[in-house]
Design an enzyme around this catalytic site. Structure first.
Site, PDB file in Angstrom:
ATOM      1  CB  SER A 109      -2.835 -71.686-131.306  1.00 36.62           C
ATOM      2  OG  SER A 109      -3.785 -71.908-132.328  1.00 36.62           O
ATOM      3  CE1 TYR A 149      -1.386 -69.925-128.227  1.00 34.57           C
ATOM      4  CE2 TYR A 149       0.313 -69.315-129.811  1.00 34.57           C
ATOM      5  CZ  TYR A 149      -0.079 -70.027-128.695  1.00 34.57           C
ATOM      6  OH  TYR A 149       0.832 -70.824-128.051  1.00 34.57           O
ATOM      7  N   GLY A 150      -5.605 -66.088-131.734  1.00 31.58           N
ATOM      8  CA  GLY A 150      -5.986 -65.023-132.672  1.00 31.58           C
ATOM      9  C   GLY A 150      -6.602 -63.785-132.061  1.00 31.58           C
ATOM     10  CB  CYS A 152       0.216 -70.739-136.017  1.00 33.08           C
ATOM     11  SG  CYS A 152      -0.861 -69.572-135.169  1.00 33.08           S
ATOM     12  CG  ASN A 153      -1.802 -68.034-141.492  1.00 29.47           C
ATOM     13  OD1 ASN A 153      -1.260 -67.637-142.504  1.00 29.47           O
ATOM     14  ND2 ASN A 153      -2.369 -69.222-141.422  1.00 29.47           N
ATOM     15  CB  THR A 154      -2.237 -65.946-135.075  1.00 30.50           C
ATOM     16  OG1 THR A 154      -3.470 -66.279-135.716  1.00 30.50           O
ATOM     17  CG2 THR A 154      -2.448 -64.816-134.107  1.00 30.50           C
ATOM     18  CB  CYS A 179      -6.769 -69.081-139.874  1.00 29.13           C
ATOM     19  SG  CYS A 179      -6.848 -70.027-138.330  1.00 29.13           S
ATOM     20  CB  THR A 180      -3.048 -73.557-140.127  1.00 30.02           C
ATOM     21  OG1 THR A 180      -2.946 -73.255-138.721  1.00 30.02           O
ATOM     22  CG2 THR A 180      -1.915 -72.867-140.861  1.00 30.02           C
TER      23      THR A 180
HETATM   24  N1  DGL Z   1      -4.124 -71.745-136.752  1.00 33.10           N
HETATM   25  C1  DGL Z   1      -3.828 -70.419-136.307  1.00 33.10           C
HETATM   26  C2  DGL Z   1      -3.607 -69.502-137.492  1.00 33.10           C
HETATM   27  O1  DGL Z   1      -3.233 -69.977-138.540  1.00 33.10           O
HETATM   28  C3  DGL Z   1      -4.823 -69.887-135.409  1.00 33.10           C
HETATM   29  C4  DGL Z   1      -5.124 -69.548-134.449  1.00 33.10           C
HETATM   30  C5  DGL Z   1      -5.708 -69.152-133.195  1.00 33.10           C
HETATM   31  O2  DGL Z   1      -6.509 -68.236-133.182  1.00 33.10           O
HETATM   32  O3  DGL Z   1      -5.296 -69.794-132.265  1.00 33.10           O
HETATM   33  O4  DGL Z   1      -3.749 -68.309-137.380  1.00 33.10           O
END
Ligand code: DGL
Length: 271
Positions: free
Chosen positions: A7, A38-39, A69-71, A186-187
């Site tokens: 994201s 995105y989260g 991205c984990n989300t 979360c990355t």
């Molecule tokens: N880096 C995204 C992750 O690993 C995150 C996100 C976001 O909230 O945009 O979830």
């Protein structure tokens, strides 16, 4: 080409380690900074944004795409894999599976904490997948809705950020004081890992390990390419990396250069 998508800036923490372990390949990094975070968004929204990015990267010639991205991995990956892509043309991989394969072996107490976005926490992906690996694990999750917006705004070293780092770390440790392994799920979070570690020390838990995903995902990708020579052979090997963002290219280049420790040129994309 290998596409790395997030994201925003968070996926750079994955790209950095992937390029360290696999420098020979060509990469495109795409950050949807204009629409981050995105989260806190709905399932549908995250799915559509992620699918747009996947289609864009595919059209740019990526035959392997990592959702760094984990989300997006929690909310969109499975649907995209099952309904939206032809695996003969492109493979899309996430960051949750490789992480849950490693984390259970790192805890001594059997108590694992997961710090993540509200979307990842609500999906319960980490609880479900970690317990599939080892059903005696105690997994406690903590949603950290303020961290990604602070990092995207470049405010993660501020007093305000300290306040929210303290709040979420205190909260999870209070709910399970036996946690000895705290996954940064979360990355974006490796960018504040030193401050998270400081807070753990302040809470009298200097031995609690925080786990960032970069090296884990890079090692997993290396293994994947060894297991899939038919995919590896299609990848271009020039050692190049192109940086693209849906927001301002100069702002992205400055932030990325600071993080990667080398000058970065970035381009703006609309898709
Ligand atoms: N880096 C995204 C992750 O690993 C995150 C996100 C976001 O909230 O945009 O979830």
């Amino acid at each position: 080409m290998i596409g790395i998508f997030d994201s925003g800036y968070g996926g750079l923490t994955i790209l950095k380690q992937i390029r360290k372990q696999l420098p020979e390949y060509d990469y495109i990094y795409l950050g949807d900074n204009a629409r981050a975070p995105y989260g806190t968004r709905s399932f549908d929204c995250i799915y559509h944004y992620t699918l747009e990015a996947v289609r864009y990267l595919q059209q740019k010639g990526c035959t392997l795409i990592i959702l760094a991205c984990n989300t997006a991995s929690a909310k969109a990956l499975r649907t995209i894999q099952q309904h939206d892509i032809d695996p003969q043309q492109v493979r899309v991989l996430g960051v949750i599976r490789p992480t849950v394969e490693v984390v259970p072996s790192l805890t001594q107490t059997g108590h694992v904490g997961v710090l993540a976005t509200p979307g990842t926490v609500a999906s319960e992906s980490y609880c479900i997948e970690l317990q599939k690996q080892n059903d005696s694990l105690t997994v406690t999750q903590q949603a950290c809705p303020m961290w990604v917006p602070l990092i995207e705004a470049g405010e993660h070293n501020s007093e305000g950020a300290r306040f929210f780092i303290r709040q979420y770390v205190q909260d999870i440790i209070r709910r399970d004081p036996e946690i000895d392994t705290l996954l940064l799920g979360c990355t974006h979070y490796p960018l504040i890992q030193p401050a998270i570690n400081d807070e753990l020390a302040r809470l009298g838990k200097p031995d609690c390990r925080t786990i960032a995903q970069g090296e884990i995902v890079a090692q997993s990708l290396k293994d994947y390419l060894q297991r899939h020579p038919e995919i590896e052979q299609r990848l271009q090997k020039g050692g190049e990396c192109t940086f693209l963002t849906t927001d301002d290219a100069d702002k992205f280049a400055d932030a990325a250069a600071l993080f990667l420790g080398a000058p970065v040129q970035a381009g703006h994309v609309d898709y």
